[in-house]
Design a protein around this motif. Sequence first.
Motif, mmCIF file in Angstrom:
data_model
loop_
_atom_site.group_PDB
_atom_site.id
_atom_site.type_symbol
_atom_site.label_atom_id
_atom_site.label_comp_id
_atom_site.label_asym_id
_atom_site.label_seq_id
_atom_site.Cartn_x
_atom_site.Cartn_y
_atom_site.Cartn_z
ATOM 1 N N GLN A 1 -4.528 7.698 3.149
ATOM 2 C CA GLN A 1 -3.655 6.769 3.898
ATOM 3 C C GLN A 1 -4.495 5.856 4.792
ATOM 4 O O GLN A 1 -4.234 4.655 4.888
ATOM 5 C CB GLN A 1 -2.644 7.565 4.716
ATOM 6 C CG GLN A 1 -1.583 8.262 3.856
ATOM 7 C CD GLN A 1 -0.755 9.267 4.644
ATOM 8 O OE1 GLN A 1 -1.213 9.842 5.632
ATOM 9 N NE2 GLN A 1 0.466 9.498 4.196
ATOM 10 N N ILE B 1 0.816 -1.220 0.000
ATOM 11 C CA ILE B 1 0.000 0.000 0.000
ATOM 12 C C ILE B 1 0.850 1.271 0.000
ATOM 13 O O ILE B 1 0.320 2.380 0.076
ATOM 14 C CB ILE B 1 -0.977 0.030 1.207
ATOM 15 C CG1 ILE B 1 -0.202 0.039 2.532
ATOM 16 C CG2 ILE B 1 -1.971 -1.123 1.136
ATOM 17 C CD1 ILE B 1 -1.072 0.308 3.755
ATOM 18 N N MET C 1 -6.736 6.855 -5.838
ATOM 19 C CA MET C 1 -7.076 5.588 -5.190
ATOM 20 C C MET C 1 -7.734 4.601 -6.153
ATOM 21 O O MET C 1 -7.589 3.390 -5.990
ATOM 22 C CB MET C 1 -7.986 5.828 -3.986
ATOM 23 C CG MET C 1 -7.280 6.369 -2.752
ATOM 24 S SD MET C 1 -5.908 5.318 -2.183
ATOM 25 C CE MET C 1 -6.758 3.793 -1.777
ATOM 26 N N GLU D 1 -4.857 2.901 -7.671
ATOM 27 C CA GLU D 1 -4.161 2.096 -6.660
ATOM 28 C C GLU D 1 -4.929 0.828 -6.349
ATOM 29 O O GLU D 1 -4.356 -0.251 -6.226
ATOM 30 C CB GLU D 1 -3.950 2.919 -5.384
ATOM 31 C CG GLU D 1 -2.881 3.999 -5.555
ATOM 32 C CD GLU D 1 -2.174 4.314 -4.250
ATOM 33 O OE1 GLU D 1 -2.111 3.421 -3.393
ATOM 34 O OE2 GLU D 1 -1.681 5.436 -4.115
ATOM 35 N N ARG E 1 -5.974 3.152 2.748
ATOM 36 C CA ARG E 1 -5.005 2.102 2.400
ATOM 37 C C ARG E 1 -4.760 1.156 3.579
ATOM 38 O O ARG E 1 -4.591 -0.043 3.396
ATOM 39 C CB ARG E 1 -3.694 2.733 1.947
ATOM 40 C CG ARG E 1 -3.795 3.343 0.561
ATOM 41 C CD ARG E 1 -2.456 3.786 0.077
ATOM 42 N NE ARG E 1 -2.465 5.222 -0.187
ATOM 43 C CZ ARG E 1 -1.374 5.930 -0.435
ATOM 44 N NH1 ARG E 1 -0.192 5.350 -0.424
ATOM 45 N NH2 ARG E 1 -1.460 7.207 -0.692
#
Length: 526
Positions: free
Chosen positions: A142, A125, A176, A179, A145
């Motif tokens: 954060q 992450i 995100m 991600e 994640r």
Amino acid sequence: MEEKKKIIEFRHIVKSFDDQVVLKGIDLDIYENEFVTLLGPSGCGKTTLLRILAGFLEPNEGAVIFNGEDIKNLPPYKRELNTVFQKYALFPHMNVYDNIAYGLKIAKMSKDVIDQKVMRMLKLIGLEGFEKRDVTLLSGGQQQRVAIARALANEPRVLLLDEPLSALDMKLRKEMQYELKNIQQEVGITFIFVTHDQEEALTMSDKIVVMKEGEIQQVGTPEDVYNEPVNKYVAQFIGESNIMNGVMLEDKKVKFDDIVFDCVDVGFKPNEPVDVVIRPEDIDIVDVDQGKMTGTIESVLFKGVHYEIMVETVPGTSVNVNMHVQSFNEVTSSDGKEKISANDFYVDLEDMKDIDEKEMIARADAQAWNPETDELISINSVETNLENKIGEYTITFSTSNKTSITRKIWVIDQRVIENKKANEAISAFNFFKTADEIQESQTLDTDLKTWANAQAWKLDDEDQMIDLYVDYDFDPENIKEGIYRVTFSTEGHEFKIHTTDYAEKGKEVGLTFYPEDIHVMEKMGF
């Protein structure tokens, strides 16, 4: 090519809350290593379906099959899946390391195994070196994640994500999205993602499940759902669309805006009414003589990477009439036992050949009644000097007891407004009403059309009527005597176009597109 293995099978899932059916028999297969998005507006049932899979809710009917076994009665902690919630649900009193390690400690893994797994998750992450950080001091992205890492550390077969990006700002959401897709590809497990955001669905998914009111509308790849929507709802929900009423004349021939176009669709009945969608980016603006259709540029908006241009191809047709609001016209008999009322009215010269006493009673809205009981009394005499030519005339309505009222008739040569480009015509009459009649109307738009005898039809087929819209600026509840403007109109048609080329407002242009850009869909039943 190796066939993918089904990991989850929903079989006829029905769920109700307080007699409201939220899921109406859902059947859906989800395969290993897929990124599946349940997409739909609030209340469509997507989160309910996710919670049934997670074990937080029980369905009223149906089976949830996980890896070949029905898990409907299995408690959440025994299911090989984890959930990432909208609010992350991190433990605020624990640091990043302990949040990620939480499930592993409960599973009584050895400290060195926990260490290895947590460090691997932190690397995955992109938060190496954050293990001792207080989670309450992390940014939203954060924290998100960390929540994903905590769920993945237990090595679930499936990860459920319930609108996990909705609390993030726009820039972070976009980051995100990429991600999450990267994480899913790296860990190689099934992700089931719930969102109402079409862009998230298109960006991340291998498969999109579009839902509406507890039912699945379409299942397919982002490309399939965007390029070949099965119905108007999906076309409107996924991306921007130009949607028209059309008729499928035969295979590969569709008619809309009174023009026949080549398309690639087949399998419809001859002359079947359909919905037609063309995406804004699939239309090109060209010179008038090169266009498949022509129109006038109504507006030009700069959107950063492209211009959004609205082109009116079929202008609407409208007609204005005057509504004369009069005081209540009634006459009471000398003995007080009867009342009679009627309105003045207009007649088109064209209609004179068919007019009879019944029609005149209806046009004048003439009625008689007993004021004590409100029972209606027959009007048995209609006397008029009406002639089949333009002019002003009188008409007297009477009961058998000779209670009568006299009103006026105007015979006019009613103007028909023709719109050759739209292949339509429209007409309507001025009319007379009382304030009470307007206030008592339960369906005023419909009544206004009836009172004005408003109608629109196709020029090349007078039997084909066209829907009319009504516009007025008076308050029906507080209307006073006077003359009011009422507008009846047909709906024009505009096309939205996305292009990098600037075009000038007011300019006549041509529009062109390829047969494969036309997507024909079955009419939806709402």
